[in-house]
Each structure stands twice: as C-alpha cells, then as structure tokens.
Design an enzyme around this catalytic site. Sequence first.
Site, PDB file in Angstrom:
ATOM      1  N   ASN A 203       0.831  -1.202   0.000  1.00 33.61           N
ATOM      2  CA  ASN A 203       0.000   0.000   0.000  1.00 33.61           C
ATOM      3  C   ASN A 203       0.871   1.259   0.000  1.00 33.61           C
ATOM      4  OD1 ASN A 203      -2.261   1.659   0.253  1.00 33.61           O
ATOM      5  ND2 ASN A 203      -2.502   1.314   2.432  1.00 33.61           N
ATOM      6  N   CYS A 204       0.742   2.119   0.989  1.00 35.59           N
ATOM      7  CA  CYS A 204       1.450   3.392   1.016  1.00 35.59           C
ATOM      8  C   CYS A 204       2.816   3.242   1.695  1.00 35.59           C
ATOM      9  CB  CYS A 204       0.608   4.450   1.719  1.00 35.59           C
ATOM     10  SG  CYS A 204      -0.116   3.897   3.261  1.00 35.59           S
ATOM     11  N   MET A 456       2.073   8.837   5.574  1.00 37.07           N
ATOM     12  CA  MET A 456       2.211   8.223   4.255  1.00 37.07           C
ATOM     13  C   MET A 456       0.941   8.534   3.473  1.00 37.07           C
ATOM     14  SD  MET A 456       3.759   4.459   5.211  1.00 37.07           S
ATOM     15  CE  MET A 456       2.437   4.034   6.359  1.00 37.07           C
ATOM     16  N   CYS A 458      -2.191  10.356   2.576  1.00 34.99           N
ATOM     17  CA  CYS A 458      -3.014  11.400   3.195  1.00 34.99           C
ATOM     18  C   CYS A 458      -3.122  11.273   4.702  1.00 34.99           C
ATOM     19  CB  CYS A 458      -4.404  11.428   2.560  1.00 34.99           C
ATOM     20  SG  CYS A 458      -5.512  10.093   3.051  1.00 34.99           S
ATOM     21  N   SER A 460      -2.104   7.827   6.642  1.00 33.58           N
ATOM     22  CA  SER A 460      -1.555   6.613   7.238  1.00 33.58           C
ATOM     23  C   SER A 460      -0.222   6.920   7.918  1.00 33.58           C
ATOM     24  CB  SER A 460      -1.362   5.547   6.153  1.00 33.58           C
ATOM     25  OG  SER A 460      -0.937   4.332   6.715  1.00 33.58           O
ATOM     26  N   ASN A 480       3.194   0.316   4.436  1.00 30.25           N
ATOM     27  CA  ASN A 480       1.973  -0.319   4.930  1.00 30.25           C
ATOM     28  C   ASN A 480       1.568  -1.403   3.937  1.00 30.25           C
ATOM     29  OD1 ASN A 480      -1.284  -0.288   4.698  1.00 30.25           O
ATOM     30  ND2 ASN A 480      -0.662   0.040   6.819  1.00 30.25           N
ATOM     31  N   TYR A 619      -6.822   2.126  12.043  1.00 32.25           N
ATOM     32  CA  TYR A 619      -6.753   3.109  10.959  1.00 32.25           C
ATOM     33  C   TYR A 619      -8.109   3.790  10.807  1.00 32.25           C
ATOM     34  CZ  TYR A 619      -5.998   4.596   6.027  1.00 32.25           C
ATOM     35  OH  TYR A 619      -5.878   5.289   4.853  1.00 32.25           O
ATOM     36  N   GLU A 624     -13.144   7.444   0.904  1.00 32.82           N
ATOM     37  CA  GLU A 624     -13.549   8.338  -0.189  1.00 32.82           C
ATOM     38  C   GLU A 624     -14.815   7.847  -0.881  1.00 32.82           C
ATOM     39  OE1 GLU A 624     -12.081   9.654  -4.629  1.00 32.82           O
ATOM     40  OE2 GLU A 624     -10.557   9.171  -3.141  1.00 32.82           O
ATOM     41  N   GLY A 759      -8.519  12.996   3.012  1.00 33.53           N
ATOM     42  CA  GLY A 759      -7.268  13.563   3.502  1.00 33.53           C
ATOM     43  C   GLY A 759      -6.597  14.447   2.474  1.00 33.53           C
TER      44      GLY A 759
END
Length: 806
Positions: A203-204, A456, A458, A460, A480, A619, A624, A759
């Site tokens: 992920n991020c 990370m 917006c 995380s 992540n 989290y 969105e 975010g």
Amino acid sequence: MQVLEETDVDNAAIRMNDGVVEAPVSRVLVEKRDGRVVDFDPMNIIMAVKAAFKDLGKEVGPQEEQMIRSISDHIEAEIQDRYNGPAKIEDIQTLVEHSLIENHLYEVARCYTSYRLNRDIDRAKATDINEAVNRLVNRDESLVRENANKDSNVYATQRDLLAGAVSKASAFSMLPHAVSNAHMKGDIHFHDADYSPFTCMSNCSLPDFGDMLAKGFALGNAMMDSPKSIGTAATQVTQIIKDIAGAQYGGQTVNRADEMLERYAKCDYDKNIAMAHAMIPDSTPIEVAKDMIDGLKAQEPKNLHCSDRDPLPADTPFDENLSELDQLREVYAKIMTRKAIYDAMQTMEYQINSNRVSNGQTPFVTVGFGLGTSWFAREIQRAILLNRIRGLGKDRHTAIFPKLVFTVKHGVNADPGDPNYDLKQLALECSTKRMYPDVVFYENIVKITGSFKAPMGCRSFLQGWIDPKTGKDVEDGRMNLGVVTVNMPRIALESHGDVDRFWKLFDERMEIAHQALRFRIMRCKQATPVNAPTLFRYGAFGRLEANESVDQLFRNERATVSLGYIGLYETTAVFFGKDWIKDHSWNEDGKEFALSLVRRMNKLCQQWSKAEGYHYSVYSTPAESLTDRFNRMDRQKFGRIEGVTDHDFYTNSFHYPVWLQPTPMEKLRYEVDFPYLASGGFINYCEFPCLQANPKALEAVWDYAYKIGIGYLGTNTPIDHCFVCGFQGDFEPTKEGFRCPECGNSDPDKCNVTKRTCGYLGNPVQRPMVHGRHEEIAHRVKHMSGETGHVTLDNGESREWYEEAK
C-alpha cells in the site's frame, strides 16, 4: 445433533443453581456459506422476514410480530430435531420459506425467496469477469468515480479501470471465502482489490529518497549517480515518485524533504561561490561589487515570481569575519542559490502534476517539511510555499499534488522568537490561499505514534520502530501492507439495540477482518525483489539481492497493516439516539461508547501483533467512496433510519458530523482522544470561511490544536475561482457537481474548484466524485462565521457571501 456445552469455570459437567441440578445448555449451530460455524441467531430470521414485509408495504403489527417469532422458534426446534451437526444456511432458508407458506404468507415467502436469490446472483456477479467488464462499459458510477484523482475519460485510466475490474473479479475468488463473502455483503471492505491480492503490491510508504539520492539507483535502462545540484535532485525525486507509483497502490511521502535536500542545495552554493570568484575577482572595487549584488537582489522578486510581495530581507554572509569582498561573494552565492532552489521546487511541483503514471492518475504524493533550520533548509521551505501560493499555469490553479505537510515544533517555528517563526507565517498564508499545507505537531505525533514522521499519503502513519541490528529509530524505507475496514454502523443495526449482541457481532467481524489482513500479509510476502526493483533493490525500501525474501522488510513489526473503521457517529446513534452529538455539546456516555469501540480494536491489534510479529494498527479510514458504498448497502438492507442511514453517506471514522456547527475548538476537543487509540491513520480538520485577510485566526486554531494534543490538522477554506465572472470563494453544490454562485458557471475549463475529498484535495468539477462523497461535501458547514465568497462586478460593485455559524 452436535452441541457445545456451557460449563462453569471449573469445567464441571453440570451446574448447581439454588440446589437444583441443571442439564448443560445446548447451542444450535449453523454453518455459514463461507464455512464458518456460528451460533444459531433467531434475530436473523426475524429481521429478514420483517424486511420482506416492509418490501411489500405490509405493516408488522403485534399479531405479525408474534407470528414471525413463532416461525423463528419453530425453525430452531426443527433444526434441533433434524440435524446431527451444524445446519447449513441454505437449509435454514428453505425452512423459513416453507414456514411462511404454511402460514399462508405467500407473497412474503416470494419476496423472501427473491431477496435470497438476488443475493446469490450478486455473489456470482462479483466474481464474473464479464459482468465486471459490463459494469465498466456501462460506466457504473461506483467504478468510474471511485477515485477522485482518476479521470475516467483518459485512455490510460480506462485501461487501468478495465484491468482493475478483472483483478477485482479474480480477487474475490482468491480471498478466503469468509473474507470474500463479508466484503460482498458489506460487512467489511477489502480495499484496493483492483490491485491486490491479484498482485503482491503493498500500500502506502515512506520511501527512502535520501538513501537513493546519496547512493545512486537504477531506473529503466539508466544508472543514476548521486546528484550534484538541487535541480537534478528534484528531477530525480520526481522520477522515483513516478516509478514507485506504478509499483504500489497507495500514497508515498518525501519525508523531511527540506533536511534531505539541503545537501544538494549546498552543491549549488559551492558552484556559485566558485562563480562569484570568477565574476568578482580580487581586483574588483568594493563599490562595483556592491552594485553587482544590488542588481542581483533587485531582480530577485521577478526571479522568484513574487513581485507582489514584500521583498526578502537583505542577505548577510555566512562568515562575517571574511574580507569585505569575500563577504560579498557569499551574498552573491546565496542569491544565486536561492534562485536555484526556487527553480528546483518549481520543477518538482510541475513535474509531479504533469506526470501520469500507468494507471492514468497523477502520483499520489505528500511532501513533509518544516524542521530544518539551516539557511539551505529554510530556503527550500520558502520555495515550496512560494511556489504553492503562486499556483499553476496562467490561471494560477491550485495544485492538488503534492500534498504539503508542514511540521510545527516548539523551539523551531511554533512561537514568536523561534528561528523559523517567519516560515510558519508563510505556511499560514499558504493554507488560507491553497488549503495546503496541512500541519503536524511534532511532540504530539511522537506521543501518538512513538516517533516523528510525516504521514504516508493522506493519513496513514508508521509506528515508531527500532532496528534491532543498529538500535536506531528508522522511519524512511518502511511501508503499509494494506487496509481492511469494518462497517461499524451495520454491526449496530444488526444488534437491534442489544449491547451484548453488538459486542458478539463486533468480535465476529473483527476476526473476519483479521483473517483478511493475514491474507494481505501473506500475499505481500510472495513478492520478489525483481517485481519492483526500485522498491526492493535500489533503496526505496531496501537493497536486496534478486533472490532474497522481501519479508525481512515487513516482519518484526517493521511494516504496518491496518484495521480500519467508519461511522462512529452513526454506530453510537443506534444506542444513544441521533442527537447524542449536537452543535456545541455531546453525550459523554456516547463518546465513551465510541471510544470503547476503537479501544477494543486497538487491544486486538496489539494481541495480533504480539502473536504474529507484524504490526497491526487501527486506521481511521478516509472512505472516499466507501462512505457511499456502506451507507447505500445498509440503506437497501435496513431502510432509512434516522441518525444512521438518513444521509447518503457515513461519517468518516471518528469525526464530528459534518452538518453540525461546533466551533473549531469544540470540534477538536471532542476528536482529540481518538488518534491515540487509532495511531495507524488519522487526521483532524476544521471548516473555515475565507481566511486570507485573517491568517491569525487560523494560527489561533493551530496553536490551540497543538496545545491540547492534536497530531495532524487540515484546513478547509473556500478557494474556488470562476474565470468567467471573477468570483472567488465557495462554489455551490448541485446534484452532479458545483457551480459559481454568481454566474452559474460549472465549465471545468473556466473555473478552478478545489475541495478536500478526504485527507487530500480534489477537483470535483473536472473529476466528479461518487454520490455519497459529493453529498458529504455538500452537507459540510462552517465552524466559524465569515465571508465565504466575493466578486467585483463590471460596474465596480462588490458582492459578498457570508455564512453565520450557530
């Protein structure tokens, strides 16, 4: 039949109750479609039959209520008599249908059967690749508007959406059946199924840009050496960003960019000092040298595109003990280096926004900065902010990326007298004009996450991690592994106000989410370094050999994996009523209940981390498009329930409901406790009127947030601009988008509309959002009274728009 025995703490076979010997209590078991064996729950039958009544427009009165409960009791007894083990869910549904027919409820039986059939069809469609392609061809809104950063009109995006649709269909066949079923039902959401688990992507991340620039790296067919100028460094950073964006599916952050890049600005300074000696030889008269410096300084406002601002103060040399001529050379080198820094940051701004990666979108990137106090780091900060204030292109559009995150720290920039307090003022100005930068408060981030770092993407956040080999804190080069979000309002709705039932369902859903997260970890571990060389071989995450295991970069809690949640307001409203939060107050018992949910998730994550060696974190999901999906599915299942499904969206994570009007301080005071339990991802933000003429009002909110323990704060303020009539402020929401309140313009080529999607920022006129997110934005109200727009008409008359907070 197979039963489970309830026994007391000493495991006796029978219990004594007031001297009476009781037989063990049997539990009727049910085998779900996904293979799980659970207790029989009569409430599921009761609510399903009631839903069939409701779909037919039939009222459920006392007589019908008694009949439905009798049907449920009859089925439970029949299961006990007929089954020598867990009853399959399909068999129970058949028993329900037959019981309805026997009670002459023919249309109810037909409706109940149709509902079950439709559910079976929906499950089949979810894994049908042809169906997935058809949804895309028919431009299903939930697909083409899922990500506000993707323009579905662009070929590259269309190709990515097609690949994603196929990947999703395949993913739900790959996932454990319980996870796949829970996702399709809307109990949980397995994020980014268009990329993972079909691929082993993570992920991020916080890529280690510093290591890559310092040690060099390979990109495509080119080997990159360490840059020798700030301009080359900025270009290399944008090249790395673009490559990483194609190798992971989440956001990435250039962490502490000002401190990381200052060494390359020093390279420019060294070149400029050498040039100064050539331009100002020892034979140069002092007055001539001064005239040369004055001429350069006079050009600076034009060079930095800030002629409409107060000029920067006169420069001083680094070493005032040098000869006067050498001091002038240092000033010359400073002026030239400042220009190089500004140009480099402008290059980075334009390259990031003009890049399209393979999935058709601009790289989702964040730049964290603000802690550097050297002259070079300060100039990098100044250049980042000045470029953002200026805007993009001839119409000065607000840049969506990179997201800017400015760090505020006592002793650095927080207070008057701090060495960088002037840059905090510039950051405030930038936020009032462009919404970014958001701010992180240094000490509070350390308290919440265990160490300091920028988010990370917006929202995380990595957690503090000490490398066991070196004993040092490590932030960059970590990542992540993915997110799974639990539909919290649904658990509350299915509990029907029964708190014990709520916690039972809560634990069941968390275990399914845990299973999903374990699958994410397993899939990420199957990647090899050659799958993503920039990440695994050339320094972004590490420098592994081609055959080494990537798991060494994930295990021992180096990486995080995230348990998300949504809709605490709606969840709590089921038990405390829709008015448990009001404009300026809240029910403390309600807030404690909301906190208890996140506290329980936090405890589970700690248990899983300790048992498995991977860092599970709670989290606060940005949601969105998920705000639309979960609410829409629950509205279909439960109808419109006041305080829960009566809007077309769910409230993001722990946030104050967007339609209420607390003051900024009240909102932050309510929200401050949640990130300390959900440190894997969070953000707070407030809704302001136009603040460009009053940045001190924003500073007061920043300072208050810092004082009470807020870690990460965003600013939402009206910055839309109509190029037809000149209006500046908040565009009005319409059914499909936004329009100028003065002239009605909604042409994306003739306006710049910027709204905070979650975010990060988005332009909903250029790239419309999914319905639920659009509704959420449309319902937002200001937390302070003030102007929300203004325009000067052709006749010179001025008009203003104003919103009064309660």
